[in-house]
Design a protein around this motif. Structure first.
Motif, PDB file in Angstrom:
ATOM      1  N   HIS B  70      34.814  25.552  69.452  1.00  0.00           N
ATOM      2  CA  HIS B  70      35.063  24.103  69.387  1.00  0.00           C
ATOM      3  C   HIS B  70      33.893  23.321  69.990  1.00  0.00           C
ATOM      4  CE1 HIS B  70      37.580  20.563  69.034  1.00  0.00           C
ATOM      5  NE2 HIS B  70      37.291  20.253  70.292  1.00  0.00           N
ATOM      6  N   ALA B  71      33.359  23.827  71.084  1.00  0.00           N
ATOM      7  CA  ALA B  71      32.228  23.167  71.757  1.00  0.00           C
ATOM      8  C   ALA B  71      30.999  23.133  70.849  1.00  0.00           C
ATOM      9  CB  ALA B  71      31.906  23.891  73.062  1.00  0.00           C
ATOM     10  N   LEU B  72      30.950  24.041  69.881  1.00  0.00           N
ATOM     11  CA  LEU B  72      29.820  24.090  68.946  1.00  0.00           C
ATOM     12  C   LEU B  72      30.199  23.472  67.600  1.00  0.00           C
ATOM     13  CD1 LEU B  72      28.557  27.727  69.696  1.00  0.00           C
ATOM     14  CD2 LEU B  72      27.554  25.599  70.501  1.00  0.00           C
ATOM     15  N   GLY B  73      31.332  22.761  67.563  1.00  0.00           N
ATOM     16  CA  GLY B  73      31.769  22.074  66.348  1.00  0.00           C
ATOM     17  C   GLY B  73      32.369  23.001  65.301  1.00  0.00           C
ATOM     18  N   CYS B  74      32.892  24.134  65.725  1.00  0.00           N
ATOM     19  CA  CYS B  74      33.424  25.131  64.789  1.00  0.00           C
ATOM     20  C   CYS B  74      34.943  25.243  64.950  1.00  0.00           C
ATOM     21  CB  CYS B  74      32.736  26.466  65.103  1.00  0.00           C
ATOM     22  SG  CYS B  74      33.424  27.901  64.282  1.00  0.00           S
ATOM     23  N   ALA B  75      35.649  25.287  63.813  1.00  0.00           N
ATOM     24  CA  ALA B  75      37.107  25.449  63.848  1.00  0.00           C
ATOM     25  C   ALA B  75      37.453  26.940  63.947  1.00  0.00           C
ATOM     26  CB  ALA B  75      37.723  24.868  62.586  1.00  0.00           C
ATOM     27  N   THR B  76      38.646  27.227  64.468  1.00  0.00           N
ATOM     28  CA  THR B  76      39.067  28.633  64.597  1.00  0.00           C
ATOM     29  C   THR B  76      40.338  28.872  63.789  1.00  0.00           C
ATOM     30  OG1 THR B  76      38.115  28.715  66.809  1.00  0.00           O
ATOM     31  CG2 THR B  76      39.683  30.444  66.264  1.00  0.00           C
ATOM     32  N   GLU B  77      40.341  29.977  63.054  1.00  0.00           N
ATOM     33  CA  GLU B  77      41.543  30.382  62.307  1.00  0.00           C
ATOM     34  C   GLU B  77      41.867  31.832  62.653  1.00  0.00           C
ATOM     35  OE1 GLU B  77      40.439  27.728  58.343  1.00  0.00           O
ATOM     36  OE2 GLU B  77      41.144  29.797  58.093  1.00  0.00           O
ATOM     37  N   VAL B  78      43.154  32.138  62.620  1.00  0.00           N
ATOM     38  CA  VAL B  78      43.598  33.498  62.902  1.00  0.00           C
ATOM     39  C   VAL B  78      44.402  33.983  61.703  1.00  0.00           C
ATOM     40  CG1 VAL B  78      44.983  34.926  64.442  1.00  0.00           C
ATOM     41  CG2 VAL B  78      43.672  33.050  65.384  1.00  0.00           C
ATOM     42  N   THR B  79      44.065  35.162  61.186  1.00  0.00           N
ATOM     43  CA  THR B  79      44.779  35.644  59.998  1.00  0.00           C
ATOM     44  C   THR B  79      45.397  37.023  60.227  1.00  0.00           C
ATOM     45  OG1 THR B  79      42.882  36.776  59.013  1.00  0.00           O
ATOM     46  CG2 THR B  79      43.106  34.454  58.500  1.00  0.00           C
ATOM     47  N   HIS B  80      46.413  37.307  59.409  1.00  0.00           N
ATOM     48  CA  HIS B  80      47.072  38.617  59.380  1.00  0.00           C
ATOM     49  C   HIS B  80      47.667  39.050  60.710  1.00  0.00           C
ATOM     50  CE1 HIS B  80      44.334  38.700  55.849  1.00  0.00           C
ATOM     51  NE2 HIS B  80      45.437  39.157  55.270  1.00  0.00           N
ATOM     52  N   LEU B  81      48.367  38.126  61.364  1.00  0.00           N
ATOM     53  CA  LEU B  81      49.086  38.499  62.586  1.00  0.00           C
ATOM     54  C   LEU B  81      50.386  39.183  62.186  1.00  0.00           C
ATOM     55  CD1 LEU B  81      48.830  35.223  64.706  1.00  0.00           C
ATOM     56  CD2 LEU B  81      47.575  37.340  65.107  1.00  0.00           C
ATOM     57  N   THR B  82      50.777  40.227  62.906  1.00  0.00           N
ATOM     58  CA  THR B  82      52.111  40.797  62.689  1.00  0.00           C
ATOM     59  C   THR B  82      53.109  39.824  63.329  1.00  0.00           C
ATOM     60  OG1 THR B  82      52.131  41.953  64.787  1.00  0.00           O
ATOM     61  CG2 THR B  82      51.197  43.149  62.916  1.00  0.00           C
ATOM     62  N   PRO B  83      54.401  39.948  63.007  1.00  0.00           N
ATOM     63  CA  PRO B  83      55.387  39.053  63.637  1.00  0.00           C
ATOM     64  C   PRO B  83      55.332  39.129  65.172  1.00  0.00           C
ATOM     65  CG  PRO B  83      56.385  40.215  61.790  1.00  0.00           C
ATOM     66  CD  PRO B  83      55.015  40.802  61.967  1.00  0.00           C
ATOM     67  N   ARG B  84      55.057  40.348  65.701  1.00  0.00           N
ATOM     68  CA  ARG B  84      54.981  40.513  67.163  1.00  0.00           C
ATOM     69  C   ARG B  84      53.799  39.731  67.749  1.00  0.00           C
ATOM     70  NH1 ARG B  84      56.717  44.202  70.603  1.00  0.00           N
ATOM     71  NH2 ARG B  84      57.509  45.435  68.888  1.00  0.00           N
ATOM     72  N   TYR B  85      52.634  39.857  67.128  1.00  0.00           N
ATOM     73  CA  TYR B  85      51.450  39.161  67.647  1.00  0.00           C
ATOM     74  C   TYR B  85      51.644  37.646  67.526  1.00  0.00           C
ATOM     75  CZ  TYR B  85      49.380  43.834  66.818  1.00  0.00           C
ATOM     76  OH  TYR B  85      49.120  45.182  66.782  1.00  0.00           O
ATOM     77  N   GLU B  86      52.261  37.252  66.410  1.00  0.00           N
ATOM     78  CA  GLU B  86      52.474  35.812  66.196  1.00  0.00           C
ATOM     79  C   GLU B  86      53.417  35.250  67.267  1.00  0.00           C
ATOM     80  OE1 GLU B  86      52.961  34.688  62.145  1.00  0.00           O
ATOM     81  OE2 GLU B  86      53.697  32.691  62.673  1.00  0.00           O
ATOM     82  N   LYS B  87      54.429  36.038  67.602  1.00  0.00           N
ATOM     83  CA  LYS B  87      55.394  35.618  68.627  1.00  0.00           C
ATOM     84  C   LYS B  87      54.673  35.396  69.964  1.00  0.00           C
ATOM     85  CE  LYS B  87      59.944  37.278  70.168  1.00  0.00           C
ATOM     86  NZ  LYS B  87      60.877  38.386  70.001  1.00  0.00           N
ATOM     87  N   ILE B  88      53.795  36.332  70.318  1.00  0.00           N
ATOM     88  CA  ILE B  88      53.049  36.232  71.586  1.00  0.00           C
ATOM     89  C   ILE B  88      52.097  35.025  71.533  1.00  0.00           C
ATOM     90  CG2 ILE B  88      51.425  37.399  73.132  1.00  0.00           C
ATOM     91  CD1 ILE B  88      52.563  40.097  72.139  1.00  0.00           C
ATOM     92  N   MET B  89      51.410  34.871  70.404  1.00  0.00           N
ATOM     93  CA  MET B  89      50.465  33.748  70.264  1.00  0.00           C
ATOM     94  C   MET B  89      51.197  32.408  70.392  1.00  0.00           C
ATOM     95  SD  MET B  89      47.202  34.641  69.355  1.00  0.00           S
ATOM     96  CE  MET B  89      46.368  36.159  68.899  1.00  0.00           C
ATOM     97  N   LYS B  90      52.372  32.328  69.767  1.00  0.00           N
ATOM     98  CA  LYS B  90      53.090  31.042  69.742  1.00  0.00           C
ATOM     99  C   LYS B  90      53.639  30.662  71.115  1.00  0.00           C
ATOM    100  CE  LYS B  90      53.891  30.259  64.913  1.00  0.00           C
ATOM    101  NZ  LYS B  90      54.754  30.336  63.755  1.00  0.00           N
TER     102      LYS B  90
END
Lengths: 145, 101
Positions: B70-90
């Motif tokens: 973000h500090a360098l003007g770049c957006a971040t995307e995350v792909t192919h999370l399992t339901p478990r990883y998504e739960k932790i991320m959220k």
């Protein structure tokens, strides 16, 4: 509740041992024929508890981590992770989501994750003496579906 | 833990493989940050397809990469999370600042 089986181990508080600790706990739980989901839950919760010992209790300076995994008669798995580190002054605050005392990309989610992936989480701590985390999870398992 | 990076136009794809924990996270962080600094992409895409284990260290990893990018003007995307990883991320509220797909 009567214990059916128990495993104890002591490991150095080194990050390279995190994978080993969660793998041992998962392997111990395997005798109760847990589901893949349950194994994942155990590994995740243990990983958080062991990481807390290394990062917070011993502040990356090393020490010993004492882990006991017990299988109880009602198919409950109880994992105790104990350290002799700095202890936690305010356990309630430490367990709040996103609370962290260190920077360096730590999310402050350790206890929240342990709570989410276990049935019961108990934390006992004394400043200067150490912390004991008890993770309990009922294994419903494939065979009993 | 393996980190493979592929530059595709303005996007930097990072393919993560293996286990993400407090032990492996610093090495992953360094590789990603170095590549982002070098390539200056518009989008940093972290692909979790081959991640076999992740605890909350993965959340810290994504949070930190978001900050750096973000500090360098770049957006971040995350792909192919399992339901478990998504739960932790959220649990972290990360989905408000990082796109999950």
């Amino acid at each position: 509740m009567k214990k059916i089986n128990e495993c104890r181990m002591t490991v150095d508080a080194k990050s390279v041992n995190e994978g080993f600790c969660r793998a041992v706990c998962a392997a111990f739980a395997a005798q109760a024929e847990p589901t893949v989901e349950e194994i994942g839950d155990i590994k995740t919760a243990v990983s958080e508890a062991v990481t807390n010992c290394i990062v917070h209790a011993y502040r990356e300076m090393g020490g010993k981590i004492y882990i006991t995994a017990s299988l109880l008669a009602d198919q409950r798995l109880r994992i105790t992770v104990r350290d002799r580190g700095c202890g936690i002054a305010d356990v309630k605050q430490a367990m709040e989501p996103l609370f962290t005392t260190v920077g360096d990309d730590r999310s402050g989610l350790g206890f929240s994750v342990m709570e989410t992936f276990s049935d019961k989480l108990t934390v006992r701590s004394k400043v200067g003496k150490g912390t004991t985390v008890i993770i309990e999870k009922k294994l419903r398992g494939r065979a009993r579906d | 833990m393996q980190v493979q990076t592929v530059v595709d136009g303005k996007a930097l794809h990072v393919y993560l493989a293996g286990e993400i924990d407090h032990d492996s996270a610093p090495r992953i962080r360094e590789k990603i940050d170095d590549k982002v600094t070098e390539c200056r992409p518009c989008v940093l895409r972290l692909d979790f397809s081959d991640v076999s284990f992740m605890d909350s260290s993965g959340v810290g990893l994504v949070m930190g990469r978001y900050r750096h990018a973000h500090a360098l003007g770049c957006a971040t995307e995350v792909t192919h999370l399992t339901p478990r990883y998504e739960k932790i991320m959220k649990m972290s509220g990360l989905s408000k600042i990082v796109k999950f797909s």
